[in-house]
Design a protein around this motif. Structure first.
Motif, PDB file in Angstrom:
ATOM      1  N   ALA A  88       1.184  -1.565  -0.203  1.00  0.00           N
ATOM      2  CA  ALA A  88       0.157   0.049   0.082  1.00  0.00           C
ATOM      3  C   ALA A  88       0.845   1.594   0.283  1.00  0.00           C
ATOM      4  N   THR A  89       0.543   2.359  -0.661  1.00  0.00           N
ATOM      5  CA  THR A  89       1.007   3.551  -0.714  1.00  0.00           C
ATOM      6  C   THR A  89      -0.519   4.884  -0.126  1.00  0.00           C
ATOM      7  N   GLY A  90       0.561   5.719  -0.182  1.00  0.00           N
ATOM      8  CA  GLY A  90      -0.663   7.238  -0.181  1.00  0.00           C
ATOM      9  C   GLY A  90      -0.928   7.052   1.192  1.00  0.00           C
ATOM     10  N   PRO A  91      -2.034   7.625   1.202  1.00  0.00           N
ATOM     11  CA  PRO A  91      -3.019   7.586   2.755  1.00  0.00           C
ATOM     12  C   PRO A  91      -4.037   6.722   2.857  1.00  0.00           C
ATOM     13  N   THR A  92      -3.753   6.312   4.845  1.00  0.00           N
ATOM     14  CA  THR A  92      -4.595   5.017   4.904  1.00  0.00           C
ATOM     15  C   THR A  92      -6.018   5.820   4.494  1.00  0.00           C
ATOM     16  N   TRP A  93      -6.610   4.758   4.181  1.00  0.00           N
ATOM     17  CA  TRP A  93      -7.885   5.009   4.515  1.00  0.00           C
ATOM     18  C   TRP A  93      -8.503   5.884   5.329  1.00  0.00           C
ATOM     19  N   GLY A  94      -8.421   5.563   6.523  1.00  0.00           N
ATOM     20  CA  GLY A  94      -8.855   7.072   7.458  1.00  0.00           C
ATOM     21  C   GLY A  94      -8.543   7.989   7.919  1.00  0.00           C
ATOM     22  N   VAL A  95      -6.834   8.406   7.062  1.00  0.00           N
ATOM     23  CA  VAL A  95      -6.052   9.589   6.824  1.00  0.00           C
ATOM     24  C   VAL A  95      -7.564  10.253   5.622  1.00  0.00           C
ATOM     25  N   GLN A  96      -8.092   9.138   4.518  1.00  0.00           N
ATOM     26  CA  GLN A  96      -8.966   9.800   3.399  1.00  0.00           C
ATOM     27  C   GLN A  96     -10.327   9.963   4.452  1.00  0.00           C
ATOM     28  N   ALA A  97     -10.901   9.189   4.938  1.00  0.00           N
ATOM     29  CA  ALA A  97     -12.371   9.464   4.852  1.00  0.00           C
ATOM     30  C   ALA A  97     -12.586  10.379   6.388  1.00  0.00           C
ATOM     31  N   VAL A  98     -11.398  10.739   6.963  1.00  0.00           N
ATOM     32  CA  VAL A  98     -11.596  12.112   7.757  1.00  0.00           C
ATOM     33  C   VAL A  98     -11.138  13.699   6.344  1.00  0.00           C
ATOM     34  N   ARG A  99     -10.839  13.385   5.392  1.00  0.00           N
ATOM     35  CA  ARG A  99     -10.252  14.331   4.667  1.00  0.00           C
ATOM     36  C   ARG A  99      -9.450  14.965   4.561  1.00  0.00           C
ATOM     37  N   ALA A 100      -8.613  14.355   5.673  1.00  0.00           N
ATOM     38  CA  ALA A 100      -7.157  15.516   6.225  1.00  0.00           C
ATOM     39  C   ALA A 100      -6.014  15.036   4.664  1.00  0.00           C
ATOM     40  N   ASP A 101      -6.393  14.500   3.960  1.00  0.00           N
ATOM     41  CA  ASP A 101      -5.294  13.820   2.771  1.00  0.00           C
ATOM     42  C   ASP A 101      -5.520  15.515   1.689  1.00  0.00           C
ATOM     43  N   THR A 102      -6.223  16.191   1.730  1.00  0.00           N
ATOM     44  CA  THR A 102      -6.542  16.969   1.158  1.00  0.00           C
ATOM     45  C   THR A 102      -7.003  18.284   1.705  1.00  0.00           C
ATOM     46  N   SER A 103      -7.280  18.418   2.588  1.00  0.00           N
ATOM     47  CA  SER A 103      -7.334  19.885   3.838  1.00  0.00           C
ATOM     48  C   SER A 103      -5.506  20.426   4.176  1.00  0.00           C
ATOM     49  N   PRO A 104      -6.242  21.677   3.930  1.00  0.00           N
ATOM     50  CA  PRO A 104      -4.186  22.025   3.377  1.00  0.00           C
ATOM     51  C   PRO A 104      -3.890  23.028   5.047  1.00  0.00           C
ATOM     52  N   GLN A 105      -4.460  22.414   5.921  1.00  0.00           N
ATOM     53  CA  GLN A 105      -3.411  21.931   7.684  1.00  0.00           C
ATOM     54  C   GLN A 105      -3.253  21.366   7.935  1.00  0.00           C
ATOM     55  N   ASN A 106      -1.969  21.081   8.556  1.00  0.00           N
ATOM     56  CA  ASN A 106      -1.410  19.682   8.311  1.00  0.00           C
ATOM     57  C   ASN A 106      -1.138  20.067  10.222  1.00  0.00           C
ATOM     58  N   GLY A 107      -1.546  20.532  11.368  1.00  0.00           N
ATOM     59  CA  GLY A 107      -1.298  20.847  12.744  1.00  0.00           C
ATOM     60  C   GLY A 107      -0.322  21.475  12.952  1.00  0.00           C
ATOM     61  N   LYS A 108       0.944  22.087  11.970  1.00  0.00           N
ATOM     62  CA  LYS A 108       1.707  23.185  12.223  1.00  0.00           C
ATOM     63  C   LYS A 108       1.239  23.586  13.521  1.00  0.00           C
ATOM     64  N   GLY A 109       2.443  23.984  14.591  1.00  0.00           N
ATOM     65  CA  GLY A 109       2.617  24.918  15.798  1.00  0.00           C
ATOM     66  C   GLY A 109       0.531  24.151  16.698  1.00  0.00           C
ATOM     67  N   LYS A 311     -15.672  -1.082   0.093  1.00  0.00           N
ATOM     68  CA  LYS A 311     -14.400  -0.887   0.431  1.00  0.00           C
ATOM     69  C   LYS A 311     -14.060   0.995  -0.125  1.00  0.00           C
ATOM     70  N   THR A 312     -14.504   1.614   0.509  1.00  0.00           N
ATOM     71  CA  THR A 312     -13.951   2.835  -0.065  1.00  0.00           C
ATOM     72  C   THR A 312     -14.515   3.908   0.912  1.00  0.00           C
ATOM     73  N   PRO A 313     -13.627   5.024   1.446  1.00  0.00           N
ATOM     74  CA  PRO A 313     -13.666   6.178   2.179  1.00  0.00           C
ATOM     75  C   PRO A 313     -14.788   6.693   2.157  1.00  0.00           C
ATOM     76  N   ASP A 314     -15.293   6.882   1.317  1.00  0.00           N
ATOM     77  CA  ASP A 314     -16.410   8.091   1.410  1.00  0.00           C
ATOM     78  C   ASP A 314     -17.162   7.513   1.399  1.00  0.00           C
TER      79      ASP A 314
END
Length: 411
Positions: A88-109, A311-314
């Motif tokens: 497997a490569t790329g974001p996990t299904w959980g990261v995709q399901a919460v749409r963190a992979d398309t968010s402009p934020q990454n938690g910095k700060g 079997k899709t996160p959306d």
């Protein structure tokens, strides 16, 4: 009568956020406490050895906000474990399901805290993260402790802020640069409410925006301990219920403290697992309510959802059969790939895995609100809850099973 250890939360005129034991061992004040925090009345967490008959007199003290005996706590163990898909490569299904992979934020700060079994600090998933570790399974709270001997805490931390491993994005908020790791459960998964209360106060003082906890009260263990002390089973169960309720109140008071201590500049959000005791796969009616401390006032409790037949996160996500009902929000909690103690990746299932997804999304909302200048104690919780959606879930899902729905990262 045997004396017990009691956790006492006291409001006084002392240093805000001070934590003391009988040895008067104080933890440092919160690092980023602003003007609002300076105006907050002093709050002291003490651990005292008392004869239970002394408790009524203690509660007459107007400075005492809450008092509870230290009771057993336990890891909310994953219901399954499997090898991660090495291809497997790329974001996990959980990261995709919460749409963190398309968010402009990454938690910095944003500072996050994980109170669990510790962490594997050498795992490449945590490279570049400043890990502030403390071991609360020890009486002196070893400041250099917190090394994971169980694996659960490493997996949860990886989901919150882990970096990419072997081509997979496992972390919801991989831009987090500072994490507080409180080891509150030992290698056997056991701990105490005393250690967790001390760790929670420490995390607030150290500037945590989000605290992730995948643990619960060990009610059967408490009953067994009281029986070992000589109480008949009926009396032991009755006393355990009293101790259970006292600890619920204590954690509710700590949640109020966490929310208010940093004021609108740096509130602290507490996220906890709902528990894995339900058995819907055996009978759809075999559901159990949210387990404490997640059910305490001021906590955001988290249920688990998993991939459905598509079997899709959306779309077509289902409620995990083990997930307790009545939670506030939901997160991906079935076949979640994250960091394995000792290196590599492993997949676990449980509300323990859903909780760090929600904590990671909360970190992204903190960053978005900080950047926009809109952060207050109310806006961050409102934003997190308001992001939840039931759209990806199968039709006819019981709303009690998923709460407000699956959390979504800011877009």
């Amino acid at each position: 009568m045997k004396k017990d250890r009691f956790i006492v939360l006291r409001q006084d005129g002392g240093r805000p956020g001070e934590v003391r034991t009988e040895a008067d061992s104080a933890l440092p004040p919160r690092l980023d406490a602003g003007p609002e925090a300076a105006a907050t009345p002093g709050m002291t967490l003490e651990v005292q050895t008392l004869d239970p008959r002394e408790l009524p007199d203690l509660l007459q003290d107007r400075t005492v906000r809450a008092a509870a005996p230290s009771i057993p706590m336990r890891l909310i163990r994953p219901v399954s474990r499997s090898e991660a898909d090495a291809s497997a490569t790329g974001p996990t299904w959980g990261v995709q399901a919460v749409r963190a992979d398309t968010s402009p934020q990454n938690g910095k700060g944003v500072t996050v805290a994980v109170l669990d079994t510790g962490i594997d600090p050498e795992h490449p998933a945590f490279e570049g993260v400043t890990l502030v570790r403390r071991d609360f399974t020890l009486a002196d709270g070893d400041a250099d402790g917190g090394v994971d001997a169980q694996g659960h805490g490493t997996h949860c931390a990886g989901t919150v802020f882990g970096r990419e491993v072997a081509g997979q994005r496992i972390g919801v908020a991989p831009g987090v640069e500072r994490a507080l790791i409180g080891r509150v459960l030992g290698a056997d998964g056991s701990g105490s409410s005393e250690g967790i209360a001390r760790a929670l106060a420490w995390a607030v003082q150290q500037g945590a925006h989000v605290v992730s906890m995948s643990l619960g009260m060990d009610f059967p263990g408490l009953v067994a301990e009281l029986i070992r002390r000589g109480l008949p089973a009926e009396l032991a169960t009755s006393q355990a219920l009293l101790d259970y309720r006292a600890n619920l109140n204590l954690f509710g008071a700590l949640a109020a403290y966490a929310r208010s201590y940093g004021g609108d500049a740096t509130p602290t959000l507490l996220v906890a697992a709902a528990g894995n005791e339900s058995r819907r796969q055996q009978n759809p009616d075999w559901e159990v309510g949210v387990a404490p401390p997640a059910t305490s006032d001021g906590f955001i409790s988290v249920a688990a959802v998993g991939l459905g037949a598509r079997k899709t996160p959306d779309q077509g996500l289902t409620v995990a059969p083990f997930s307790n009902t009545g939670a506030t929000l939901s997160g991906p909690g079935v076949d979640v790939t994250s960091a394995r103690m000792g290196g590599g990746l492993v997949a676990y299932s449980g509300t323990s895995m859903a909780t760090p997804h929600v904590a990671g999304v909360a970190a992204l909302w903190f960053q978005a609100l900080i950047d926009s200048g809109d952060l207050t104690r109310n806006t961050v919780e409102t934003a997190l809850k308001g992001s939840a959606t039931r759209t990806p879930l199968i039709g006819g899902v019981d709303r009690l099973d998923v709460g407000l729905g699956l959390v979504q990262a800011p877009q």
